[in-house]
Design an enzyme around this catalytic site. Sequence first.
Site, PDB file in Angstrom:
ATOM      1  N   LYS A 157      45.691  44.679  47.996  1.00 53.69           N
ATOM      2  CA  LYS A 157      45.071  43.344  48.021  1.00 53.69           C
ATOM      3  C   LYS A 157      45.322  42.647  49.365  1.00 53.69           C
ATOM      4  O   LYS A 157      45.810  41.515  49.447  1.00 53.69           O
ATOM      5  CB  LYS A 157      45.596  42.475  46.877  1.00 53.69           C
ATOM      6  CG  LYS A 157      45.274  43.019  45.484  1.00 53.69           C
ATOM      7  CD  LYS A 157      45.748  42.064  44.405  1.00 53.69           C
ATOM      8  CE  LYS A 157      45.407  42.573  43.017  1.00 53.69           C
ATOM      9  NZ  LYS A 157      46.239  43.737  42.610  1.00 53.69           N
ATOM     10  N   LYS A 202      46.892  54.400  40.051  1.00 54.55           N
ATOM     11  CA  LYS A 202      46.974  53.205  40.897  1.00 54.55           C
ATOM     12  C   LYS A 202      48.433  52.891  41.193  1.00 54.55           C
ATOM     13  O   LYS A 202      49.263  52.839  40.284  1.00 54.55           O
ATOM     14  CB  LYS A 202      46.328  52.002  40.214  1.00 54.55           C
ATOM     15  CG  LYS A 202      46.403  50.712  41.041  1.00 54.55           C
ATOM     16  CD  LYS A 202      45.727  49.542  40.350  1.00 54.55           C
ATOM     17  CE  LYS A 202      46.636  48.836  39.362  1.00 54.55           C
ATOM     18  NZ  LYS A 202      47.659  47.983  40.029  1.00 54.55           N
ATOM     19  N   ARG A 220      49.316  48.910  30.831  1.00 57.86           N
ATOM     20  CA  ARG A 220      50.233  48.845  29.699  1.00 57.86           C
ATOM     21  C   ARG A 220      49.772  49.543  28.425  1.00 57.86           C
ATOM     22  O   ARG A 220      50.619  50.145  27.737  1.00 57.86           O
ATOM     23  CB  ARG A 220      50.578  47.373  29.423  1.00 57.86           C
ATOM     24  CG  ARG A 220      51.536  46.792  30.457  1.00 57.86           C
ATOM     25  CD  ARG A 220      51.600  45.273  30.422  1.00 57.86           C
ATOM     26  NE  ARG A 220      50.393  44.679  30.979  1.00 57.86           N
ATOM     27  CZ  ARG A 220      50.269  43.382  31.263  1.00 57.86           C
ATOM     28  NH1 ARG A 220      51.272  42.564  31.021  1.00 57.86           N
ATOM     29  NH2 ARG A 220      49.154  42.918  31.781  1.00 57.86           N
ATOM     30  N   ASP A 266      44.626  38.716  55.438  1.00 58.85           N
ATOM     31  CA  ASP A 266      45.275  38.208  56.649  1.00 58.85           C
ATOM     32  C   ASP A 266      44.185  38.017  57.693  1.00 58.85           C
ATOM     33  O   ASP A 266      43.006  38.192  57.403  1.00 58.85           O
ATOM     34  CB  ASP A 266      46.350  39.205  57.124  1.00 58.85           C
ATOM     35  CG  ASP A 266      47.504  38.531  57.843  1.00 58.85           C
ATOM     36  OD1 ASP A 266      47.235  37.692  58.729  1.00 58.85           O
ATOM     37  OD2 ASP A 266      48.670  38.823  57.516  1.00 58.85           O
ATOM     38  N   ARG A 317      40.848  46.996  27.569  1.00 60.78           N
ATOM     39  CA  ARG A 317      41.600  47.074  26.319  1.00 60.78           C
ATOM     40  C   ARG A 317      40.719  47.689  25.233  1.00 60.78           C
ATOM     41  O   ARG A 317      39.495  47.517  25.252  1.00 60.78           O
ATOM     42  CB  ARG A 317      42.060  45.672  25.869  1.00 60.78           C
ATOM     43  CG  ARG A 317      43.021  44.975  26.825  1.00 60.78           C
ATOM     44  CD  ARG A 317      44.360  45.658  26.864  1.00 60.78           C
ATOM     45  NE  ARG A 317      45.344  44.932  27.652  1.00 60.78           N
ATOM     46  CZ  ARG A 317      45.533  45.089  28.959  1.00 60.78           C
ATOM     47  NH1 ARG A 317      44.765  45.923  29.638  1.00 60.78           N
ATOM     48  NH2 ARG A 317      46.483  44.401  29.584  1.00 60.78           N
ATOM     49  N   ASP A 376      46.746  49.697  45.670  1.00 61.70           N
ATOM     50  CA  ASP A 376      46.295  48.338  45.369  1.00 61.70           C
ATOM     51  C   ASP A 376      47.092  47.328  46.175  1.00 61.70           C
ATOM     52  O   ASP A 376      47.983  46.652  45.672  1.00 61.70           O
ATOM     53  CB  ASP A 376      46.440  48.083  43.866  1.00 61.70           C
ATOM     54  CG  ASP A 376      45.734  46.814  43.418  1.00 61.70           C
ATOM     55  OD1 ASP A 376      44.888  46.312  44.178  1.00 61.70           O
ATOM     56  OD2 ASP A 376      46.023  46.341  42.305  1.00 61.70           O
ATOM     57  N   GLN A 399      45.819  39.129  30.468  1.00 60.89           N
ATOM     58  CA  GLN A 399      44.445  39.213  30.935  1.00 60.89           C
ATOM     59  C   GLN A 399      43.576  38.203  30.199  1.00 60.89           C
ATOM     60  O   GLN A 399      43.819  37.884  29.033  1.00 60.89           O
ATOM     61  CB  GLN A 399      43.885  40.628  30.716  1.00 60.89           C
ATOM     62  CG  GLN A 399      44.659  41.726  31.431  1.00 60.89           C
ATOM     63  CD  GLN A 399      44.420  41.711  32.934  1.00 60.89           C
ATOM     64  OE1 GLN A 399      43.548  41.020  33.434  1.00 60.89           O
ATOM     65  NE2 GLN A 399      45.209  42.480  33.657  1.00 60.89           N
TER      66      GLN A 399
END
Length: 233
Positions: free
Chosen positions: A66, A37, A211, A69, A181, A64, A190
């Site tokens: 997002k 990503k 991460r 508009d 996780r 990604d 998160q």
Amino acid sequence: MTHTPIKDRLIVALDMPSVEEAQRLVARLDDTVSFYKVGLELLFAGGLGLAESLKAHGKRVFLDMKLLDIGSTVERAVANARELGIDFLTVHGHDFKTLRAAVAGRGRSHLKLLAVTVMTNLTEEDLKQQGSQFTPSELVLHRARLAHEAGFDGVIASGQEAAAIRAATGPGFLIVTPGIRLAGGTTDDQERVMTPEHAITAGANHVVVGRPITQADDPVKAAQTFLSHIRQA
């Protein structure tokens, strides 16, 4: 559910400040990871070039963006994005007009459009501050149905909502789940998290991990651990 190879179910989020750092990680992960990503942080540091390079080297790429508009702008943006040959692209799933515009921009290309339902760092209190009276799970399901009706290929949603989305949309609709996780791991920023095996079992096609892999002492071992959990599911 659509068959997806185990390796392709793990998407590693290259949420890093520089292309050079991302390239070092990709080289280190090598054959362990096939899907990446590229998000907003990296896009403003040359990430589009990295996305094209990843595709040229046989990797799958999730851009990604997002997007949100007016319809005509989203349609043209998606039309330009499809020329990059990427695999997944995100659009905020707030309204039907924007979603339909994105579908028009995608045309008949292989690009998969994913609607962002509710960010996994948001709680019910956060939604109330935005003026919504929905709980996160209610709003996720509402937006998933909207995206499905608009002709989207899938959604971005927490694993906590995956089962309800799968029941509402059927086996062909993609569910891509961030906020993943391992049991006992830190949640960072998160809120609505889930383990990889529980997300897959609930109906997710792909899990997005940042991460816990990118900041691990041994990213290869960390990625292999997540793949093992996915395989067990």
